[in-house]
Write an enzyme that holds these catalytic residues in place. Structure first.
Site, PDB file in Angstrom:
ATOM      1  N   LYS A  95      -7.241  11.843 -16.294  1.00  0.00           N
ATOM      2  CA  LYS A  95      -7.531  12.495 -17.576  1.00  0.00           C
ATOM      3  C   LYS A  95      -8.525  13.646 -17.378  1.00  0.00           C
ATOM      4  O   LYS A  95      -8.315  14.760 -17.857  1.00  0.00           O
ATOM      5  CB  LYS A  95      -8.128  11.445 -18.526  1.00  0.00           C
ATOM      6  CG  LYS A  95      -8.145  11.862 -19.962  1.00  0.00           C
ATOM      7  CD  LYS A  95      -8.712  10.742 -20.831  1.00  0.00           C
ATOM      8  CE  LYS A  95      -7.848   9.494 -20.809  1.00  0.00           C
ATOM      9  NZ  LYS A  95      -8.251   8.508 -21.819  1.00  0.00           N
ATOM     10  N   LYS A 107     -14.519   3.019 -15.894  1.00  0.00           N
ATOM     11  CA  LYS A 107     -14.285   2.296 -17.158  1.00  0.00           C
ATOM     12  C   LYS A 107     -15.093   1.018 -17.125  1.00  0.00           C
ATOM     13  O   LYS A 107     -15.382   0.488 -16.052  1.00  0.00           O
ATOM     14  CB  LYS A 107     -12.791   1.960 -17.303  1.00  0.00           C
ATOM     15  CG  LYS A 107     -12.371   1.703 -18.736  1.00  0.00           C
ATOM     16  CD  LYS A 107     -12.088   2.989 -19.500  1.00  0.00           C
ATOM     17  CE  LYS A 107     -11.803   2.743 -20.949  1.00  0.00           C
ATOM     18  NZ  LYS A 107     -11.430   3.985 -21.645  1.00  0.00           N
ATOM     19  N   THR A 191     -11.193  12.743 -30.110  1.00  0.00           N
ATOM     20  CA  THR A 191      -9.976  12.198 -29.499  1.00  0.00           C
ATOM     21  C   THR A 191      -8.792  12.382 -30.437  1.00  0.00           C
ATOM     22  O   THR A 191      -7.729  12.883 -30.035  1.00  0.00           O
ATOM     23  CB  THR A 191     -10.167  10.713 -29.130  1.00  0.00           C
ATOM     24  OG1 THR A 191     -11.357  10.575 -28.375  1.00  0.00           O
ATOM     25  CG2 THR A 191      -8.989  10.189 -28.334  1.00  0.00           C
TER      26      THR A 191
HETATM   27  P1  NAD Z   1     -10.536   1.227 -32.395  1.00  0.00           P
HETATM   28  O1  NAD Z   1     -11.059  -0.092 -31.990  1.00  0.00           O
HETATM   29  O2  NAD Z   1     -11.393   2.131 -33.219  1.00  0.00           O
HETATM   30  O3  NAD Z   1      -9.136   1.050 -33.158  1.00  0.00           O
HETATM   31  C1  NAD Z   1      -8.095   0.285 -32.660  1.00  0.00           C
HETATM   32  C2  NAD Z   1      -7.068   0.145 -33.775  1.00  0.00           C
HETATM   33  O4  NAD Z   1      -5.911  -0.532 -33.265  1.00  0.00           O
HETATM   34  C3  NAD Z   1      -7.557  -0.661 -34.994  1.00  0.00           C
HETATM   35  O5  NAD Z   1      -7.109  -0.046 -36.169  1.00  0.00           O
HETATM   36  C4  NAD Z   1      -6.869  -2.013 -34.813  1.00  0.00           C
HETATM   37  O6  NAD Z   1      -6.668  -2.676 -36.052  1.00  0.00           O
HETATM   38  C5  NAD Z   1      -5.549  -1.551 -34.208  1.00  0.00           C
HETATM   39  N1  NAD Z   1      -4.807  -2.603 -33.527  1.00  0.00           N
HETATM   40  C6  NAD Z   1      -5.253  -3.494 -32.619  1.00  0.00           C
HETATM   41  N2  NAD Z   1      -4.232  -4.295 -32.231  1.00  0.00           N
HETATM   42  C7  NAD Z   1      -3.131  -3.885 -32.918  1.00  0.00           C
HETATM   43  C8  NAD Z   1      -1.773  -4.287 -32.960  1.00  0.00           C
HETATM   44  N3  NAD Z   1      -1.326  -5.298 -32.204  1.00  0.00           N
HETATM   45  N4  NAD Z   1      -0.937  -3.619 -33.789  1.00  0.00           N
HETATM   46  C9  NAD Z   1      -1.359  -2.610 -34.563  1.00  0.00           C
HETATM   47  N5  NAD Z   1      -2.630  -2.176 -34.558  1.00  0.00           N
HETATM   48  C10 NAD Z   1      -3.502  -2.807 -33.741  1.00  0.00           C
HETATM   49  O7  NAD Z   1     -10.111   1.961 -31.028  1.00  0.00           O
HETATM   50  P2  NAD Z   1      -9.933   3.509 -30.777  1.00  0.00           P
HETATM   51  O8  NAD Z   1     -11.223   4.037 -30.231  1.00  0.00           O
HETATM   52  O9  NAD Z   1      -9.285   4.161 -31.913  1.00  0.00           O
HETATM   53  O10 NAD Z   1      -8.928   3.478 -29.516  1.00  0.00           O
HETATM   54  C11 NAD Z   1      -7.521   3.328 -29.695  1.00  0.00           C
HETATM   55  C12 NAD Z   1      -6.844   3.635 -28.353  1.00  0.00           C
HETATM   56  O11 NAD Z   1      -7.204   4.944 -27.925  1.00  0.00           O
HETATM   57  C13 NAD Z   1      -7.208   2.713 -27.189  1.00  0.00           C
HETATM   58  O12 NAD Z   1      -6.090   2.601 -26.329  1.00  0.00           O
HETATM   59  C14 NAD Z   1      -8.308   3.482 -26.481  1.00  0.00           C
HETATM   60  O13 NAD Z   1      -8.456   3.092 -25.127  1.00  0.00           O
HETATM   61  C15 NAD Z   1      -7.777   4.878 -26.628  1.00  0.00           C
HETATM   62  N6  NAD Z   1      -8.772   5.941 -26.487  1.00  0.00           N
HETATM   63  C16 NAD Z   1      -9.878   5.978 -27.283  1.00  0.00           C
HETATM   64  C17 NAD Z   1     -10.753   7.047 -27.162  1.00  0.00           C
HETATM   65  C18 NAD Z   1     -11.940   7.210 -28.070  1.00  0.00           C
HETATM   66  O14 NAD Z   1     -12.614   8.248 -27.984  1.00  0.00           O
HETATM   67  N7  NAD Z   1     -12.207   6.286 -28.978  1.00  0.00           N
HETATM   68  C19 NAD Z   1     -10.530   8.043 -26.202  1.00  0.00           C
HETATM   69  C20 NAD Z   1      -9.389   7.974 -25.414  1.00  0.00           C
HETATM   70  C21 NAD Z   1      -8.511   6.919 -25.573  1.00  0.00           C
END
Ligand code: NAD
Length: 428
Positions: A95, A107, A191
């Site tokens: 990335k 990580k 993001t």
């Molecule tokens: P978060 O914890 O804020 O949100 C996760 C969301 O996924 C929640 O709404 C939760 O209810 C939902 N969820 C969980 N299990 C589920 C399922 N089985 N079906 C449907 N919805 C489900 O997390 P986030 O920070 O938004 O991260 C989401 C993804 O993005 C992850 O894969 C994370 O690694 C990736 N990511 C996050 C960032 C960041 O800056 N936060 C950066 C790069 C990648």
């Protein structure tokens, strides 16, 4: 993590092996890059509010730091595993390389469910995590950040513990801090907005107007909420959003055929991204099962929840109307499903390109910490847009020029950059 038989590390290695083969990488370089350089596994004892001690498991894994200090979030999740963290650390290396920022990949994770921990217990857990790692992280070697179920509040506790141990102020140790406490404006949005900057470029290249498109999103946490906001600003219509319901311990999809109102949904969503079912029903949302997000007749799918969500079991449910999948989550697509998507000619924007906005803004945060001078939000977001757009265009041009899928083109650019750094340091 939702499927215990699925191993994201094997997916990450298979993706790497494929491109390593195409690039004809030598054995030593492959060996170095297909596994992390360093791993820390440790226990974190926490005295709970009821007086008992509970021992949590923590990980920090540094995949590669040839291009700069390792960088990557810390996830709080009850199903976290060493292999999940390994995979995610590897994806962080690619990335940072694909958007060409001077950072490597790392990580972290804690096996826990912050939803059922008190504020005090969460603080103790954060401080305990840093006590185990205080010599192995820092602005010049490994810089953590928030991720799934961890937030700015947790990052500040972690930074405070680090600074207490080292006796000084080292704001560049951790990013994703609160604004006013070393955090960058725009980090919360970065993001999700970044996902839509690259989606906007994809639509341009494919000759599709955003205002003529519709989308379905999995997840409604940090990434999904800001992706939804920016996509709506471009004129797109969101038909469905799914999220986890912690009362019923299963996901639901919330659907509105004439388009969801993002602000309205955010107002009935808790801090962990769970939408209130009762309030949503009152507001006229249809409540469908958790998988329904994937089978909507929309132009764009945005998986923004967790890894391994589009699999051989549900990939066939994707509607014929779908033209683009923007992987906002890390590793949302299994290897088998990826092949089906490619065979069907769906344009896929791979995870480590699509969601690189977060780490790019984290890099900006560190730059601002080093200068002790802070940019306004417009400056942050315009710099972010420039980097994301440039990265998308390089990947797209390579994919067209060499007839590669977008994922393979992104890997080619990232791996070539990391290999150059590794070789010039004499590591392989
Ligand atoms: P978060 O914890 O804020 O949100 C996760 C969301 O996924 C929640 O709404 C939760 O209810 C939902 N969820 C969980 N299990 C589920 C399922 N089985 N079906 C449907 N919805 C489900 O997390 P986030 O920070 O938004 O991260 C989401 C993804 O993005 C992850 O894969 C994370 O690694 C990736 N990511 C996050 C960032 C960041 O800056 N936060 C950066 C790069 C990648």
């Amino acid at each position: 993590m939702s499927n215990t038989s699925y191993n994201p590390y094997l997916t990450a290695q298979a993706q790497f092996d494929k491109v390593a083969e195409q690039l004809g990488l030598d054995e030593a370089t492959r060996e170095l890059l297909r596994q992390p350089m360093r791993e820390y596994h440790f226990t974190i004892p926490v005295r709970m509010d009821d007086g008992t001690v509970r021992v949590f498991k923590g990980y920090r894994i540094q995949h590669n730091d040839a291009r700069g200090p390792a960088k990557g979030g810390i996830r709080f999740h009850p199903d976290e595993t060493a292999d999940t963290v390994r995979a995610l650390s590897m994806w962080m290396t690619w990335k940072c390389a694909v958007v060409d920022i001077p950072l490597g990949g790392g990580k972290g994770g804690i096996v826990c469910d912050p939803r059922i921990l008190s504020e005090r217990e969460q603080e103790q857990l954060c401080r305990g995590y840093v006590r185990q790692l205080a010599r192995n992280i820092g602005p010049n070697n490994d810089v953590p950040a928030p991720d799934v179920m961890s937030s700015a509040k947790h990052m500040l506790w972690m930074l405070d513990e680090y600074e207490t141990i080292h006796g000084g102020r080292y704001p560049g140790t951790i990013t994703g801090k609160p604004v006013g406490q070393g955090g960058s404006l725009g980090r919360t949005e970065a993001t999700g907005f970044g996902v839509i900057y690259v989606l906007r470029e994809a639509l341009k290249r494919l000759g599709i107007k955003p205002e003529n498109t519709s989308a379905s999103i999995q997840g409604f946490g940090n990434v999904a909420q800001y992706a939804a906001r920016m996509y709506s600003q471009l004129g797109g219509k969101i038909i469905a959003i799914s999220c986890w319901d912690n009362t019923d311990k299963k996901p639901y999809t919330f659907r509105k055929a004439d388009g969801v109102d993002v602000d309205e949904l955010v107002s009935i969503t808790d801090a962990f991204g769970s939408i209130n079912k009762e309030k949503a029903k009152e507001l006229g949302y249809e409540l469908l099962d958790g998988e329904a997000w994937i089978e909507q007749d929309v132009d764009i799918l945005i998986p923004a929840a967790l890894e391994n969500q589009i699999t051989s079991e549900n990939v066939h449910k994707i509607s014929k109307q779908v033209k683009i999948i923007a992987e906002a989550a890390n590793g949302p697509t299994s290897t088998e499903a990826d092949k089906v998507i490619s065979d069907r000619g769906i344009f896929l924007i791979p995870d480590f390109l699509a969601n690189a906005g977060g780490v790019t803004c984290s890099y900006f945060e560190q730059v601002q910490n080093n200068m002790n001078y802070y940019w306004d939000k417009d400056e942050v977001l315009s710099k972010l847009d420039r980097i994301m757009t440039a990265a998308f265009n390089s990947v797209y041009d390579l994919s067209v020029g060499r007839d590669l899928r977008m994922r393979d083109a992104a890997y080619t650019i990232a791996i070539e950059r990391v290999v150059r750094a590794v070789k010039s340091r004499g590591w392989a």
